[in-house]
Motif scaffolding. Structure first.
Motif, PDB file in Angstrom:
ATOM      1  N   GLN A 140      54.791  34.366  46.396  1.00 52.50           N
ATOM      2  CA  GLN A 140      53.646  34.114  45.517  1.00 52.50           C
ATOM      3  C   GLN A 140      52.364  33.941  46.319  1.00 52.50           C
ATOM      4  O   GLN A 140      51.322  34.522  45.988  1.00 52.50           O
ATOM      5  CB  GLN A 140      53.889  32.827  44.710  1.00 52.50           C
ATOM      6  CG  GLN A 140      54.642  33.043  43.410  1.00 52.50           C
ATOM      7  CD  GLN A 140      53.779  33.712  42.355  1.00 52.50           C
ATOM      8  OE1 GLN A 140      52.568  33.547  42.334  1.00 52.50           O
ATOM      9  NE2 GLN A 140      54.422  34.483  41.488  1.00 52.50           N
ATOM     10  N   MET A 141      52.449  33.146  47.400  1.00 54.26           N
ATOM     11  CA  MET A 141      51.246  32.869  48.195  1.00 54.26           C
ATOM     12  C   MET A 141      50.707  34.143  48.833  1.00 54.26           C
ATOM     13  O   MET A 141      49.505  34.390  48.839  1.00 54.26           O
ATOM     14  CB  MET A 141      51.558  31.831  49.271  1.00 54.26           C
ATOM     15  CG  MET A 141      51.587  30.408  48.725  1.00 54.26           C
ATOM     16  SD  MET A 141      51.475  29.204  50.034  1.00 54.26           S
ATOM     17  CE  MET A 141      53.031  29.434  50.856  1.00 54.26           C
TER      18      MET A 141
ATOM     19  N   ARG B 260      39.847  41.081  45.470  1.00 53.13           N
ATOM     20  CA  ARG B 260      38.699  40.681  44.645  1.00 53.13           C
ATOM     21  C   ARG B 260      37.460  40.399  45.495  1.00 53.13           C
ATOM     22  O   ARG B 260      36.364  40.847  45.185  1.00 53.13           O
ATOM     23  CB  ARG B 260      39.037  39.408  43.854  1.00 53.13           C
ATOM     24  CG  ARG B 260      40.266  39.532  42.963  1.00 53.13           C
ATOM     25  CD  ARG B 260      39.930  40.121  41.603  1.00 53.13           C
ATOM     26  NE  ARG B 260      41.040  39.962  40.676  1.00 53.13           N
ATOM     27  CZ  ARG B 260      41.984  40.884  40.447  1.00 53.13           C
ATOM     28  NH1 ARG B 260      41.941  42.043  41.082  1.00 53.13           N
ATOM     29  NH2 ARG B 260      42.961  40.648  39.582  1.00 53.13           N
TER      30      ARG B 260
ATOM     31  N   LEU C 208      56.283  39.851  39.355  1.00 49.98           N
ATOM     32  CA  LEU C 208      55.145  39.956  40.272  1.00 49.98           C
ATOM     33  C   LEU C 208      54.298  41.183  39.931  1.00 49.98           C
ATOM     34  O   LEU C 208      53.062  41.135  39.965  1.00 49.98           O
ATOM     35  CB  LEU C 208      55.627  40.047  41.719  1.00 49.98           C
ATOM     36  CG  LEU C 208      56.158  38.770  42.359  1.00 49.98           C
ATOM     37  CD1 LEU C 208      56.585  39.045  43.800  1.00 49.98           C
ATOM     38  CD2 LEU C 208      55.115  37.663  42.347  1.00 49.98           C
TER      39      LEU C 208
ATOM     40  N   GLN D  50      45.644  39.503  46.504  1.00 49.36           N
ATOM     41  CA  GLN D  50      44.788  39.633  45.324  1.00 49.36           C
ATOM     42  C   GLN D  50      43.379  39.096  45.618  1.00 49.36           C
ATOM     43  O   GLN D  50      42.376  39.719  45.258  1.00 49.36           O
ATOM     44  CB  GLN D  50      45.402  38.867  44.149  1.00 49.36           C
ATOM     45  CG  GLN D  50      44.708  39.147  42.830  1.00 49.36           C
ATOM     46  CD  GLN D  50      45.336  38.355  41.702  1.00 49.36           C
ATOM     47  OE1 GLN D  50      45.604  37.151  41.841  1.00 49.36           O
ATOM     48  NE2 GLN D  50      45.600  39.018  40.587  1.00 49.36           N
ATOM     49  N   ARG D  51      43.331  37.939  46.281  1.00 53.37           N
ATOM     50  CA  ARG D  51      42.048  37.337  46.604  1.00 53.37           C
ATOM     51  C   ARG D  51      41.222  38.277  47.498  1.00 53.37           C
ATOM     52  O   ARG D  51      40.033  38.485  47.277  1.00 53.37           O
ATOM     53  CB  ARG D  51      42.296  36.002  47.332  1.00 53.37           C
ATOM     54  CG  ARG D  51      41.090  35.126  47.477  1.00 53.37           C
ATOM     55  CD  ARG D  51      41.500  33.719  47.911  1.00 53.37           C
ATOM     56  NE  ARG D  51      42.543  33.709  48.931  1.00 53.37           N
ATOM     57  CZ  ARG D  51      42.333  33.984  50.212  1.00 53.37           C
ATOM     58  NH1 ARG D  51      41.128  34.283  50.633  1.00 53.37           N
ATOM     59  NH2 ARG D  51      43.330  33.948  51.076  1.00 53.37           N
TER      60      ARG D  51
ATOM     61  N   MET E 259      51.172  37.235  47.841  1.00 49.82           N
ATOM     62  CA  MET E 259      50.594  38.102  46.807  1.00 49.82           C
ATOM     63  C   MET E 259      49.218  37.594  46.392  1.00 49.82           C
ATOM     64  O   MET E 259      48.295  38.381  46.168  1.00 49.82           O
ATOM     65  CB  MET E 259      51.513  38.163  45.582  1.00 49.82           C
ATOM     66  CG  MET E 259      52.750  39.015  45.745  1.00 49.82           C
ATOM     67  SD  MET E 259      52.409  40.707  46.285  1.00 49.82           S
ATOM     68  CE  MET E 259      51.498  41.347  44.879  1.00 49.82           C
ATOM     69  N   LYS E 260      49.058  36.273  46.309  1.00 45.95           N
ATOM     70  CA  LYS E 260      47.751  35.715  45.939  1.00 45.95           C
ATOM     71  C   LYS E 260      46.715  36.006  47.020  1.00 45.95           C
ATOM     72  O   LYS E 260      45.556  36.292  46.710  1.00 45.95           O
ATOM     73  CB  LYS E 260      47.871  34.203  45.699  1.00 45.95           C
ATOM     74  CG  LYS E 260      48.529  33.910  44.364  1.00 45.95           C
ATOM     75  CD  LYS E 260      48.223  32.496  43.880  1.00 45.95           C
ATOM     76  CE  LYS E 260      48.760  32.292  42.463  1.00 45.95           C
ATOM     77  NZ  LYS E 260      49.777  31.237  42.381  1.00 45.95           N
ATOM     78  N   ASP E 261      47.144  35.909  48.290  1.00 48.60           N
ATOM     79  CA  ASP E 261      46.235  36.292  49.389  1.00 48.60           C
ATOM     80  C   ASP E 261      45.750  37.723  49.199  1.00 48.60           C
ATOM     81  O   ASP E 261      44.554  38.005  49.315  1.00 48.60           O
ATOM     82  CB  ASP E 261      46.963  36.188  50.741  1.00 48.60           C
ATOM     83  CG  ASP E 261      46.985  34.763  51.287  1.00 48.60           C
ATOM     84  OD1 ASP E 261      46.152  33.959  50.823  1.00 48.60           O
ATOM     85  OD2 ASP E 261      47.820  34.471  52.163  1.00 48.60           O
TER      86      ASP E 261
ATOM     87  N   GLN F 115      52.270  40.327  36.933  1.00 46.63           N
ATOM     88  CA  GLN F 115      51.306  39.273  37.195  1.00 46.63           C
ATOM     89  C   GLN F 115      50.099  39.791  37.988  1.00 46.63           C
ATOM     90  O   GLN F 115      48.966  39.417  37.726  1.00 46.63           O
ATOM     91  CB  GLN F 115      52.000  38.151  37.976  1.00 46.63           C
ATOM     92  CG  GLN F 115      51.143  36.934  38.234  1.00 46.63           C
ATOM     93  CD  GLN F 115      51.874  35.937  39.139  1.00 46.63           C
ATOM     94  OE1 GLN F 115      53.069  36.059  39.391  1.00 46.63           O
ATOM     95  NE2 GLN F 115      51.132  34.956  39.621  1.00 46.63           N
ATOM     96  N   PHE F 116      50.354  40.659  38.965  1.00 45.17           N
ATOM     97  CA  PHE F 116      49.269  41.016  39.878  1.00 45.17           C
ATOM     98  C   PHE F 116      48.684  42.408  39.630  1.00 45.17           C
ATOM     99  O   PHE F 116      47.574  42.694  40.067  1.00 45.17           O
ATOM    100  CB  PHE F 116      49.753  40.910  41.327  1.00 45.17           C
ATOM    101  CG  PHE F 116      49.991  39.493  41.765  1.00 45.17           C
ATOM    102  CD1 PHE F 116      48.925  38.690  42.124  1.00 45.17           C
ATOM    103  CD2 PHE F 116      51.272  38.949  41.789  1.00 45.17           C
ATOM    104  CE1 PHE F 116      49.129  37.379  42.521  1.00 45.17           C
ATOM    105  CE2 PHE F 116      51.487  37.644  42.180  1.00 45.17           C
ATOM    106  CZ  PHE F 116      50.410  36.849  42.542  1.00 45.17           C
TER     107      PHE F 116
END
Lengths: 256, 294
Positions: free
Chosen positions: A182-183, A193, A208, A189-190, A185-187, A211-212
């Motif tokens: 999760q972390m 963006r 996932l 995505q961030r 994938m969030k990296d 979500q992403f």
């Protein structure tokens, strides 16, 4: 912008990796590619930066033709494309700094890279890339001493140090535990963006993907069989992509 | 009790015990080879028991040199000649190893199948194999003594050339065993070939290669003592002179110095090698960082 026009990839052993694929991926999009192993996800990603050669068709990255490009041209194209791997692919026996520096090698002359004489600017750029993934304090640690999640972040920093326009990720979380996945994938995505880097990620966990993925591309037997938003990609769509009914193995354990 | 607990309900067919014929034939052949070897070597085996009588006599002669006051004449000269000669031998071995190490880097890359073109690999391997078949003594005699004359230059170069054969092959094998993942990652980033070789191939094999170099240094210390006997300087030269005049007490001192110094260097070098390969452990973060910058 990435444009694939009738791209077919046939491996030397006769296996067809991509079968007449046409896609257009606009700048800044976060694309998730799903499909079973052997469906052509990996081939799709590796074709975009020329690690796998195109057999037929045309593939342009920002207007530059990758199909049949010379080694010199390919290196130029690749320097604008960051890549992240399932097994991180760090050199474990050297420092995090030296690993991140790999992302800048395309711009460092051989006489300096051979002796490891990095300039202050190059080091600062590496620090900034590490800062983006939150492990700047590990810069001088040996890569072998980091955990899997930390190693994948170093790999992301290595790609960021290229100052890329496109980020490709081949199963980036498949060898990580669910919270770390999760972390990471969030990296990604961030970074997509904040820096407006076109991102293409292969995943095999459905939750996932939903979500992403701004956009989800489903592949089966080398063909694109689904192309839509994450919201449109419901269970029926995935069953179509996988050619079978879904099981508990298709979602990230302890998550969905 | 124990037989009851392991006994199974059903009785399946027991697999047949493999025959011992091959092992027996092998043992017979081995005995024949040993006997034939002893016969064909033309050695005078009747003299074998002399080891215990004559050997003991010479051993005590040599021991005599060691028990004398090392600061009295002529023993102080013997000791300084022995230590000076040993130092020259070690220098010869060190320089020879460095020459061999430097030359073996390009040879290793050229001989690695995952780096070089197959034709280049084959040619390089033939050269490395040819070097390995020749002992350093041969290099020293046929190649170097005529060019450099007698002295440690010839010895160091002979050791260097000899080392290229093994170091080049070991380096090539280490390179072939690397993880290809980082190489792919480097290619994907658009890195030029020079950077890929330096920071993925070389960084991955460096600890092993350093350990090979040190190991070769250990071997070269022994070899340099031998090279001295044919006139390449070092403690071997001193030893051959002492033999010429049958100065057994001097020979004893020389052998003592060779053995003690070689064992010491082996121990230090072995410890360093172990540290390079295994890493220094978590407790010593500084050294780990130093190693990481390599």
């Amino acid at each position: 912008m990435i444009e694939l026009n009738g791209v077919t990839v046939r491996y030397p052993n006769g296996v067809v990796g991509l079968d007449d694929v046409s896609l257009t991926i606009p700048d800044g999009q976060f694309v998730v590619v799903v499909g079973l192993s052997g469906a052509g996800k990996s081939t799709l990603i590796r074709t975009i930066n020329g690690l796998v050669p195109v057999t037929e068709g045309s593939l342009k990255v920002d207007g530059v033709e990758v199909a049949g490009a010379s080694q010199r041209r390919l290196r130029d194209v690749r320097s604008d494309i960051g890549m992240i791997f399932q097994s991180f692919n760090l050199v474990k026996r050297t420092s995090v700094m030296n690993n991140v520096m790999m992302g800048q090698m395309h711009a460092i002359p051989a006489y300096r890279s051979l002796i490891g004489a990095w300039s202050a600017d190059e080091k600062e750029r590496a620090f900034q890339a590490l800062e983006r993934v939150g492990i700047v304090e590990k810069a001088w640690t040996r890569a072998s001493q980091l955990s899997g999640g930390q190693q994948q972040r170093v790999a992301i920093a290595r790609a960021l140090a290229q100052d890329p326009k496109v980020m490709l990720a081949d199963e980036p979380v498949a060898s990580l535990d669910p919270p770390t996945a999760q972390m990471v994938m969030k990296d990604l995505q961030r970074i997509n963006r904040e820096l407006d880097i076109t991102t293409m990620v292969n995943l095999h966990f459905l939750d996932l993907a939903r979500q992403f993925g701004d956009r989800v591309i489903g592949m089966r037997a080398g063909k694109v069989v689904f192309d839509g938003t994450g919201a449109e990609a419901d269970d029926a769509v995935f069953e179509e992509i996988y050619g079978r009914s879904l099981t508990a193995d298709d979602v990230l354990p302890g998550h969905a | 009790m124990s037989t009851a607990s392991t006994a199974s309900e059903t009785r399946t067919v027991r697999p047949e015990e493999p025959g011992k014929a091959r092992a027996t034939i092998g043992a017979i052949v081995l005995v024949i080879l040993v006997v034939a070897g002893g016969y064909l070597s033309n050695a005078d085996w009747g003299k074998l028991p002399d080891i215990f009588t004559e050997g003991g006599r010479y051993f005590s002669l040599m021991l005599k040199g060691l028990v004398q006051n090392p600061f009295s004449e002529p023993y102080s000269e013997y000791w300084s000649a022995a230590l000076g000669g040993m130092l020259e031998s070690i220098s010869m071995a060190w320089i020879g190893t460095m020459i061999g190490a430097v030359l073996s880097i390009p040879m290793g890359f050229l001989a690695a199948r995952n780096v070089s073109h197959p034709v280049v690999v084959q040619v390089t391997r033939v050269i490395l194999n040819a070097i390995r078949t020749l002992p350093e003594l041969v290099f020293a005699i046929i190649l170097l003594l005529p060019i450099f004359g007698f002295g440690p230059n010839a010895g160091a170069l002979a050791l260097g050339v000899g080392a290229v054969g093994t170091l080049g092959k070991l380096t090539a094998e280490a390179l072939e065993g690397i993880d290809p993942g980082p190489v792919e990652a480097a290619r994907a980033s658009g890195a030029p070939g020079s950077a890929i070789l330096r920071w993925t191939y070389w960084s991955q094999v460096l600890p092993e290669v350093l350990a090979f170099w040190l190991y070769r240094f250990e071997i070269n210390i022994r070899a340099s003592a031998i090279l001295g006997i044919i006139g390449a300087g070092g403690i071997g030269s001193v030893l051959s002179q002492a033999f010429r005049y049958r100065e057994w007490d001097f020979i004893g001192i020389l052998l003592f110095v060779i053995i003690v110094v070689t064992v010491l260097v082996d121990a230090v070098s072995g410890a360093v090698r172990h540290r390079i390969i295994a890493g220094s452990g978590v407790s010593d973060a500084k050294v780990e960082q130093d190693a990481a910058t390599l």
